[in-house]
Design a protein around this motif. Structure first.
Motif, PDB file in Angstrom:
ATOM      1  N   ARG A 289       0.832  -1.214   0.000  1.00 29.23           N
ATOM      2  CA  ARG A 289       0.000   0.000   0.000  1.00 29.23           C
ATOM      3  C   ARG A 289       0.863   1.259   0.000  1.00 29.23           C
ATOM      4  O   ARG A 289       0.949   1.977  -1.000  1.00 29.23           O
ATOM      5  N   ASP A 290       1.544   1.520   1.099  1.00 31.86           N
ATOM      6  CA  ASP A 290       2.339   2.743   1.208  1.00 31.86           C
ATOM      7  C   ASP A 290       3.478   2.749   0.193  1.00 31.86           C
ATOM      8  O   ASP A 290       3.862   3.798  -0.324  1.00 31.86           O
ATOM      9  N   GLY A 291       4.016   1.584  -0.102  1.00 30.06           N
ATOM     10  CA  GLY A 291       5.127   1.498  -1.035  1.00 30.06           C
ATOM     11  C   GLY A 291       4.757   1.779  -2.472  1.00 30.06           C
ATOM     12  O   GLY A 291       5.548   2.335  -3.238  1.00 30.06           O
ATOM     13  N   LEU A 292       3.543   1.382  -2.865  1.00 26.77           N
ATOM     14  CA  LEU A 292       3.145   1.488  -4.269  1.00 26.77           C
ATOM     15  C   LEU A 292       2.181   2.634  -4.569  1.00 26.77           C
ATOM     16  O   LEU A 292       1.958   2.960  -5.735  1.00 26.77           O
ATOM     17  N   GLN A 293       1.612   3.260  -3.541  1.00 22.42           N
ATOM     18  CA  GLN A 293       0.534   4.229  -3.765  1.00 22.42           C
ATOM     19  C   GLN A 293       0.940   5.419  -4.635  1.00 22.42           C
ATOM     20  O   GLN A 293       0.104   5.993  -5.332  1.00 22.42           O
ATOM     21  N   ASN A 294       2.213   5.779  -4.580  1.00 22.04           N
ATOM     22  CA  ASN A 294       2.666   6.983  -5.268  1.00 22.04           C
ATOM     23  C   ASN A 294       3.398   6.691  -6.573  1.00 22.04           C
ATOM     24  O   ASN A 294       3.991   7.593  -7.168  1.00 22.04           O
ATOM     25  N   GLU A 295       3.340   5.439  -7.031  1.00 16.86           N
ATOM     26  CA  GLU A 295       3.989   5.095  -8.289  1.00 16.86           C
ATOM     27  C   GLU A 295       3.281   5.778  -9.460  1.00 16.86           C
ATOM     28  O   GLU A 295       2.055   5.712  -9.567  1.00 16.86           O
ATOM     29  N   PRO A 296       4.026   6.431 -10.356  1.00 14.16           N
ATOM     30  CA  PRO A 296       3.399   7.169 -11.463  1.00 14.16           C
ATOM     31  C   PRO A 296       2.791   6.276 -12.536  1.00 14.16           C
ATOM     32  O   PRO A 296       1.880   6.694 -13.255  1.00 14.16           O
ATOM     33  N   VAL A 297       3.293   5.042 -12.660  1.00 14.98           N
ATOM     34  CA  VAL A 297       2.760   4.097 -13.646  1.00 14.98           C
ATOM     35  C   VAL A 297       2.001   3.008 -12.898  1.00 14.98           C
ATOM     36  O   VAL A 297       2.508   2.449 -11.916  1.00 14.98           O
ATOM     37  N   LEU A 298       0.779   2.713 -13.341  1.00 15.47           N
ATOM     38  CA  LEU A 298      -0.049   1.737 -12.639  1.00 15.47           C
ATOM     39  C   LEU A 298       0.625   0.369 -12.572  1.00 15.47           C
ATOM     40  O   LEU A 298       1.103  -0.148 -13.578  1.00 15.47           O
TER      41      LEU A 298
ATOM     42  N   VAL B 136      -9.277   4.567  -0.668  1.00 13.97           N
ATOM     43  CA  VAL B 136      -9.307   5.967  -1.050  1.00 13.97           C
ATOM     44  C   VAL B 136      -9.917   6.067  -2.455  1.00 13.97           C
ATOM     45  O   VAL B 136      -9.856   5.117  -3.244  1.00 13.97           O
ATOM     46  N   HIS B 137     -10.519   7.214  -2.783  1.00 13.12           N
ATOM     47  CA  HIS B 137     -11.119   7.385  -4.102  1.00 13.12           C
ATOM     48  C   HIS B 137     -10.027   7.317  -5.167  1.00 13.12           C
ATOM     49  O   HIS B 137      -8.999   7.992  -5.062  1.00 13.12           O
ATOM     50  N   PRO B 138     -10.218   6.495  -6.220  1.00 11.97           N
ATOM     51  CA  PRO B 138      -9.185   6.346  -7.254  1.00 11.97           C
ATOM     52  C   PRO B 138      -8.839   7.641  -7.988  1.00 11.97           C
ATOM     53  O   PRO B 138      -7.767   7.748  -8.577  1.00 11.97           O
ATOM     54  N   LYS B 139      -9.717   8.634  -7.901  1.00  8.87           N
ATOM     55  CA  LYS B 139      -9.406   9.932  -8.501  1.00  8.87           C
ATOM     56  C   LYS B 139      -8.169  10.535  -7.838  1.00  8.87           C
ATOM     57  O   LYS B 139      -7.356  11.199  -8.496  1.00  8.87           O
ATOM     58  N   TRP B 140      -8.020  10.299  -6.519  1.00 12.68           N
ATOM     59  CA  TRP B 140      -6.919  10.885  -5.776  1.00 12.68           C
ATOM     60  C   TRP B 140      -5.702   9.976  -5.752  1.00 12.68           C
ATOM     61  O   TRP B 140      -4.559  10.459  -5.796  1.00 12.68           O
ATOM     62  N   VAL B 141      -5.924   8.669  -5.671  1.00  9.93           N
ATOM     63  CA  VAL B 141      -4.803   7.720  -5.671  1.00  9.93           C
ATOM     64  C   VAL B 141      -5.153   6.571  -6.627  1.00  9.93           C
ATOM     65  O   VAL B 141      -5.685   5.539  -6.221  1.00  9.93           O
ATOM     66  N   PRO B 142      -4.866   6.748  -7.914  1.00  7.74           N
ATOM     67  CA  PRO B 142      -5.243   5.750  -8.923  1.00  7.74           C
ATOM     68  C   PRO B 142      -4.686   4.354  -8.662  1.00  7.74           C
ATOM     69  O   PRO B 142      -5.319   3.351  -9.037  1.00  7.74           O
ATOM     70  N   GLN B 143      -3.507   4.275  -8.026  1.00  6.49           N
ATOM     71  CA  GLN B 143      -2.901   2.966  -7.767  1.00  6.49           C
ATOM     72  C   GLN B 143      -3.773   2.072  -6.893  1.00  6.49           C
ATOM     73  O   GLN B 143      -3.632   0.854  -6.905  1.00  6.49           O
ATOM     74  N   MET B 144      -4.682   2.663  -6.129  1.00  6.62           N
ATOM     75  CA  MET B 144      -5.496   1.885  -5.196  1.00  6.62           C
ATOM     76  C   MET B 144      -6.903   1.600  -5.734  1.00  6.62           C
ATOM     77  O   MET B 144      -7.795   1.201  -4.991  1.00  6.62           O
ATOM     78  N   ALA B 145      -7.086   1.767  -7.025  1.00  6.55           N
ATOM     79  CA  ALA B 145      -8.411   1.545  -7.623  1.00  6.55           C
ATOM     80  C   ALA B 145      -8.845   0.084  -7.542  1.00  6.55           C
ATOM     81  O   ALA B 145     -10.042  -0.219  -7.652  1.00  6.55           O
TER      82      ALA B 145
ATOM     83  N   ASN C 186     -12.285   7.743   5.297  1.00  9.02           N
ATOM     84  CA  ASN C 186     -13.559   8.354   5.667  1.00  9.02           C
ATOM     85  C   ASN C 186     -14.603   7.265   5.909  1.00  9.02           C
ATOM     86  O   ASN C 186     -14.328   6.070   5.754  1.00  9.02           O
ATOM     87  N   MET C 187     -15.813   7.686   6.286  1.00  9.62           N
ATOM     88  CA  MET C 187     -16.863   6.727   6.623  1.00  9.62           C
ATOM     89  C   MET C 187     -17.275   5.877   5.418  1.00  9.62           C
ATOM     90  O   MET C 187     -17.539   4.676   5.550  1.00  9.62           O
ATOM     91  N   LYS C 188     -17.307   6.479   4.243  1.00  6.15           N
ATOM     92  CA  LYS C 188     -17.658   5.720   3.038  1.00  6.15           C
ATOM     93  C   LYS C 188     -16.657   4.598   2.811  1.00  6.15           C
ATOM     94  O   LYS C 188     -17.021   3.462   2.497  1.00  6.15           O
ATOM     95  N   ALA C 189     -15.370   4.915   2.996  1.00  6.29           N
ATOM     96  CA  ALA C 189     -14.322   3.904   2.837  1.00  6.29           C
ATOM     97  C   ALA C 189     -14.452   2.819   3.902  1.00  6.29           C
ATOM     98  O   ALA C 189     -14.259   1.630   3.625  1.00  6.29           O
TER      99      ALA C 189
END
Length: 286
Positions: free
Chosen positions: A15-24, A51-60, A82-85
């Motif tokens: 999660r934390d390691g891959l969340q900010n990768e620019p390529v999916l 998290v919403h994939p709009k903000w962190v696409p890697q976690m879609a 958030n509560m939805k998550a």
């Protein structure tokens, strides 16, 4: 030198390691990484985020990753901002959740567009809902030492968030050096004070290696009695809202150090080297 003889390493690479990768990163590759790590003996892993994939696409692919973790039968953690998550996590039968709040309001605003106080207020119903469903709550205090937007973060700012988390019933509180600017003296003093004030609270250290002091900071935290640490295989990671911050302390380096010191970690240290190479192959960064 006094330090805990038994240390738990919580692997956060998927999660934390891959969340900010620019390529999916393909979902199947994430699953392969999780399986390889599980075979090494990790008792817990942070594997995804709702998290919403709009903000962190890697976690879609969070739902698919969670389903896979359930099939493996491992204990894993999913970030629920958030509560939805949280409701999605409950539906997916996630055993442990993570909630992040910045000790720095400036960071919190950049991260989730809320002040620290507003985020803490939102935690009230979330913690109650999670407890109602028997879910383990991992509460992160981000930017616990300094902040790229605010500068130095005071101990009282960290203390204020910690007090609220304790009152709300967090099962574990993670003190995060999110931008990797802490030094061993600061780490030792801060953890020591927190443990004195909250002797019944379980604390975990989360260090990034921006200034190449992550291992030294782990040692300093151990001197203060901390026995749980986050790490990411291959040293992957970096917060999208922390400019200049590099990856987490590398699991293989931390495991090697602890093993050499005679600490019991329950991890296949030799096997970690091979998995580290695989993890690094998933990154598109130089």
């Amino acid at each position: 030198m006094l330090f805990p003889k038994q240390i738990e390493l919580i692997e956060v690479g998927p999660r934390d390691g891959l969340q900010n990768e620019p390529v999916l990163v393909p979902t199947e590759k994430k699953k392969e990484l999780i399986q390889k790590l599980a075979r090494l003996g990790f008792a817990r892993m942070e594997t995804t985020s709702f998290v919403h994939p709009k903000w962190v696409p890697q976690m879609a692919d969070a739902n698919e990753i969670v389903n896979y973790c359930n099939q493996l039968g491992i204990t894993y953690i999913a970030l629920t901002p958030n509560m939805k998550a949280l409701k999605r996590a409950i539906e997916a039968k996630v055993p442990q959740i993570a909630v992040f709040i910045g000790a720095s309001s400036a960071f919190n605003k950049k991260n989730i567009n809320k002040t620290t106080e507003e985020s803490l207020d939102e935690c009230n119903p979330m913690f109650a809902k999670a407890k109602e469903n028997g879910i383990f709550i991992r509460a992160y205090i981000s930017m616990s030492f300094s902040c790229p937007y605010q500068g130095e973060v005071s101990f009282n700012e960290v203390l204020g968030v910690c007090e609220r988390f304790v009152k709300l019933g967090a099962d574990e509180i993670v003190i995060g050096d999110t931008n990797g600017q802490a030094d061993p003296k600061m780490v030792y003093e801060r953890f020591l004070r927190l443990r004195e004030l909250f002797p019944n609270t379980v604390f975990t250290g989360h260090f990034h290696d921006t200034k190449k002091m992550a291992l030294a900071n782990v040692l300093a935290a151990m001197q203060a009695g901390i026995a749980k640490f986050d790490s990411a295989v291959g040293g992957l990671g970096g917060c999208p809202y922390s400019p200049g911050a590099t990856g987490n302390v590398a699991t293989e380096e931390l495991a090697q150090m602890l093993s050499s010191m005679g600490c019991e970690i329950g991890i296949d240290v030799q096997g970690l080297q091979e998995v580290s190479h695989f993890a690094k192959s998933l990154s598109s960064r130089d």
